[in-house]
Design an enzyme around this catalytic site. Sequence first.
Site, mmCIF file in Angstrom:
data_model
loop_
_atom_site.group_PDB
_atom_site.id
_atom_site.type_symbol
_atom_site.label_atom_id
_atom_site.label_comp_id
_atom_site.label_asym_id
_atom_site.label_seq_id
_atom_site.Cartn_x
_atom_site.Cartn_y
_atom_site.Cartn_z
ATOM 1 N N THR A 113 0.832 -1.199 0.000
ATOM 2 C CA THR A 113 0.000 0.000 0.000
ATOM 3 C C THR A 113 0.867 1.250 0.000
ATOM 4 O O THR A 113 0.600 2.220 -0.711
ATOM 5 C CB THR A 113 -0.923 -0.003 1.236
ATOM 6 O OG1 THR A 113 -1.798 -1.131 1.156
ATOM 7 C CG2 THR A 113 -1.744 1.274 1.322
ATOM 8 N N ASP A 163 2.897 -10.671 5.863
ATOM 9 C CA ASP A 163 3.933 -9.761 5.365
ATOM 10 C C ASP A 163 3.497 -8.304 5.483
ATOM 11 O O ASP A 163 3.611 -7.513 4.545
ATOM 12 C CB ASP A 163 4.282 -10.076 3.901
ATOM 13 C CG ASP A 163 4.998 -11.414 3.756
ATOM 14 O OD1 ASP A 163 5.135 -12.125 4.768
ATOM 15 O OD2 ASP A 163 5.405 -11.747 2.638
ATOM 16 N N ASP A 184 4.756 -13.834 9.245
ATOM 17 C CA ASP A 184 5.876 -13.007 8.776
ATOM 18 C C ASP A 184 5.511 -11.531 8.772
ATOM 19 O O ASP A 184 5.820 -10.800 7.830
ATOM 20 C CB ASP A 184 6.304 -13.425 7.357
ATOM 21 C CG ASP A 184 6.876 -14.827 7.310
ATOM 22 O OD1 ASP A 184 7.076 -15.418 8.380
ATOM 23 O OD2 ASP A 184 7.118 -15.328 6.202
#
Length: 211
Positions: A113, A163, A184
């Site tokens: 983003t 992530d 993660d």
Amino acid sequence: MKCLLFFFLMTVLSTSLHVPVATAAASIAKTIVVNRSGTGDFRSVQEAINSVPDYNNQWIKIHLASGVYREKVVIGAYKSYILLEGEGAQKTSIEWGDYASDSRGHDTASCGTFTSYASNIVVAGITFKNTYDGYSHTKQAVAALIAGDKSSLYSCGFVGYQDTLADLFGRHYFKGCYIQGVTDFIFGLGQSIYEVSTRTCRDSIRVHGSP
């Protein structure tokens, strides 16, 4: 489930990581206001960043009025010395929903983003959210990717599922931030300092000083 959280708290990092927030506050050359209502200089965060000249060497503050900015934002490698400032992580957010292997061909490195490749960047008071719903099909969906050197982030939010925060390359400092994810949720090779307390990999982590 992996939890890749690397802390680089060496003395050499502490002395070489020049956090630029004080300099930025003392010598702002220009202020740009972004407001979705049209009352500022730009309606779009990306338009404001694009207006900063390449190879810039003076601090430019881009102030985001409160609201949700539904756009993908990239700070290119040649647009240094930007202070990107919101009105608080609970009031100002940048949100988008790209994810790895989506129909537009994104991968982990390109789905963020918010992505910053430039050095000497300060960000404060903004939430970055990847809106992809990872509960149905787990995919990498980065909220923010930081790859420039000497970047510091204060009182920001990073919200995603897998992530969430790509602390990719460079020396970075995170303080007063909220980072939420499952798998993660922090990863990369950044030489970074986090002032954090952790619970478990299933939980978010909160950097000391956040509300």
